[in-house]
Structure formats: C-alpha cells, structure tokens
Write a protein that holds these residues in place. Structure first.
Motif, short mmCIF file in Angstrom:
data_model
loop_
_atom_site.label_atom_id
_atom_site.label_comp_id
_atom_site.label_asym_id
_atom_site.label_seq_id
_atom_site.Cartn_x
_atom_site.Cartn_y
_atom_site.Cartn_z
N MET A 1 -36.31 -90.38 -65.09
CA MET A 1 -37.28 -91.43 -64.88
C MET A 1 -36.71 -92.44 -63.89
N LYS A 2 -37.58 -92.99 -63.05
CA LYS A 2 -37.17 -94.00 -62.08
C LYS A 2 -37.60 -95.38 -62.57
N PHE A 3 -36.63 -96.29 -62.65
CA PHE A 3 -36.89 -97.65 -63.10
C PHE A 3 -36.72 -98.65 -61.97
N ALA A 4 -37.55 -99.67 -61.99
CA ALA A 4 -37.32 -100.89 -61.22
C ALA A 4 -37.08 -101.96 -62.27
N ILE A 5 -36.08 -102.79 -62.06
CA ILE A 5 -35.74 -103.83 -63.03
C ILE A 5 -35.86 -105.18 -62.35
N ALA A 6 -36.61 -106.08 -62.99
CA ALA A 6 -36.75 -107.45 -62.51
C ALA A 6 -36.12 -108.39 -63.53
N LEU A 7 -35.27 -109.28 -63.06
CA LEU A 7 -34.60 -110.23 -63.94
C LEU A 7 -34.99 -111.64 -63.52
N PHE A 8 -35.54 -112.41 -64.46
CA PHE A 8 -36.03 -113.76 -64.21
C PHE A 8 -35.13 -114.83 -64.82
N ALA A 9 -34.13 -114.44 -65.60
CA ALA A 9 -33.33 -115.38 -66.38
C ALA A 9 -31.96 -115.62 -65.76
N PRO A 10 -31.39 -116.81 -65.99
CA PRO A 10 -30.06 -117.13 -65.46
C PRO A 10 -28.97 -116.38 -66.23
N PRO A 11 -27.74 -116.39 -65.70
CA PRO A 11 -26.66 -115.63 -66.33
C PRO A 11 -26.37 -116.00 -67.78
N HIS A 12 -26.58 -117.23 -68.16
CA HIS A 12 -26.24 -117.65 -69.53
C HIS A 12 -27.33 -117.29 -70.55
N ALA A 13 -28.46 -116.76 -70.11
CA ALA A 13 -29.54 -116.41 -71.02
C ALA A 13 -29.30 -115.02 -71.63
N PRO A 14 -29.63 -114.85 -72.90
CA PRO A 14 -29.45 -113.54 -73.55
C PRO A 14 -30.16 -112.39 -72.82
N SER A 15 -31.29 -112.66 -72.21
CA SER A 15 -32.04 -111.58 -71.55
C SER A 15 -31.30 -111.04 -70.32
N SER A 16 -30.42 -111.84 -69.73
CA SER A 16 -29.63 -111.33 -68.60
C SER A 16 -28.65 -110.26 -69.06
N GLY A 111 -42.31 -109.07 -51.65
CA GLY A 111 -42.86 -107.75 -51.35
C GLY A 111 -41.94 -106.63 -51.80
N GLN A 112 -40.64 -106.92 -51.87
CA GLN A 112 -39.67 -105.91 -52.33
C GLN A 112 -39.89 -105.57 -53.80
N LEU A 113 -40.33 -106.55 -54.60
CA LEU A 113 -40.65 -106.27 -56.00
C LEU A 113 -41.90 -105.42 -56.09
N HIS A 114 -42.88 -105.74 -55.29
CA HIS A 114 -44.12 -104.94 -55.26
C HIS A 114 -43.81 -103.50 -54.86
N GLU A 115 -43.02 -103.33 -53.82
CA GLU A 115 -42.66 -101.98 -53.38
C GLU A 115 -41.89 -101.23 -54.47
N ALA A 116 -40.96 -101.93 -55.14
CA ALA A 116 -40.18 -101.29 -56.21
C ALA A 116 -41.10 -100.80 -57.33
N ALA A 117 -42.11 -101.60 -57.67
CA ALA A 117 -43.05 -101.21 -58.71
C ALA A 117 -43.83 -99.96 -58.30
N GLN A 118 -44.09 -99.81 -57.01
CA GLN A 118 -44.80 -98.63 -56.52
C GLN A 118 -43.91 -97.39 -56.52
N LEU A 119 -42.62 -97.58 -56.26
CA LEU A 119 -41.69 -96.45 -56.18
C LEU A 119 -41.22 -95.97 -57.55
N ALA A 120 -41.25 -96.84 -58.53
CA ALA A 120 -40.70 -96.52 -59.85
C ALA A 120 -41.77 -95.96 -60.78
N ASP A 121 -41.30 -95.27 -61.81
CA ASP A 121 -42.19 -94.85 -62.88
C ASP A 121 -42.47 -96.02 -63.82
N ARG A 122 -41.48 -96.91 -63.96
CA ARG A 122 -41.62 -98.05 -64.86
C ARG A 122 -40.97 -99.28 -64.22
#
Length: 129
Positions: A1-16, A111-122
């Motif tokens: 499977m091909k993934f694109a990953i977007a991270l919105f949180a700073p380094p100190h956040a648990p989600s990072s 636009g790079q995020l948009h393109e990544a979403a098009q290239l990835a399965d998820r």
C-alpha cells in the motif's frame, strides 16, 4: 500500500511521535510512503532549532534520520514555514534571517499535499484540526 503522511503538530506533541512510529511501521511492513508533508506547526519537525530535553526523543532528528535512511520525499509547506520562521537557505537569504532547514527537507507549496493524496492509496493525517 502507498501512504502519504501529513503532520500538523509540533515536535513536542504526542501526535508527532505517533506519526513517526506509523511511518516506521509502514516501511517495516513493506509499504511505501510517497510523501511526508509537514504543515501548520508540523513544520517545526523539519527545523534544526528545537532543543529537545535529554530524557525525550529528539523528534526532528528522528524524522531526519528516517527520511535520509529511506530516501523519502519530505516536503515542508513553505507558507506555514515562513510564517513560523522555519527557513531554508534561499528563503533565509531573501528575508535576511538564519536558515533552520536543510536537505533532506524541501520547502514547497500546498499543491504537493494534493499531489501526494492523488498518488497514494491512503492519506494519513496526524495532529490535524
């Protein structure tokens, strides 16, 4: 499977940290990451400026190591980065500031995020609104 990953949180956040562990697990499982995209406060994960306490994982360094080890496409949103003072050499010269981002990171547009979403399965987002 091909993934694109977007991270919105700073380094100190648990989600990072969760995003990093997800990326490591995906690669270990034989999956592909078509692009990592750092947006909003997530741009700080690409900066050399954060100083991590000695008893914590240095997430910017861990992200850099992962990107370099796997030759991943790692993009930092340029608008979000400029707003937060996260600059590569070219932008630092333009605005007469100090650079805090270098290879393997690339500053580029949303636009790079948009393109990544098009290239990835998820598209998997961490720390988003």
């Amino acid at each position: 499977m091909k993934f694109a990953i977007a991270l919105f949180a700073p380094p100190h956040a648990p989600s990072s940290r969760r995003a990093l562990r997800f990326a490591e697990a995906a690669l270990a499982g034989g999956h592909q990451i078509v692009r990592l995209f750092f947006y909003q406060d997530g741009v700080h994960n690409a900066s050399t400026n954060p100083v991590t306490p000695q008893d914590e994982l240095d997430l910017p360094a861990a992200w850099r190591e992962l990107v370099e080890r796997h030759s991943l496409d790692a993009v930092v949103c340029i608008a979000a980065a400029l707003r937060r003072g996260v600059l590569d050499e070219g932008e630092a010269q333009r605005y007469q500031r100090s650079a805090s981002v270098a290879a393997p990171w690339e500053l580029s547009g949303l636009g790079q995020l948009h393109e990544a979403a098009q290239l990835a399965d998820r598209l998997v987002c961490f720390g988003g609104p």
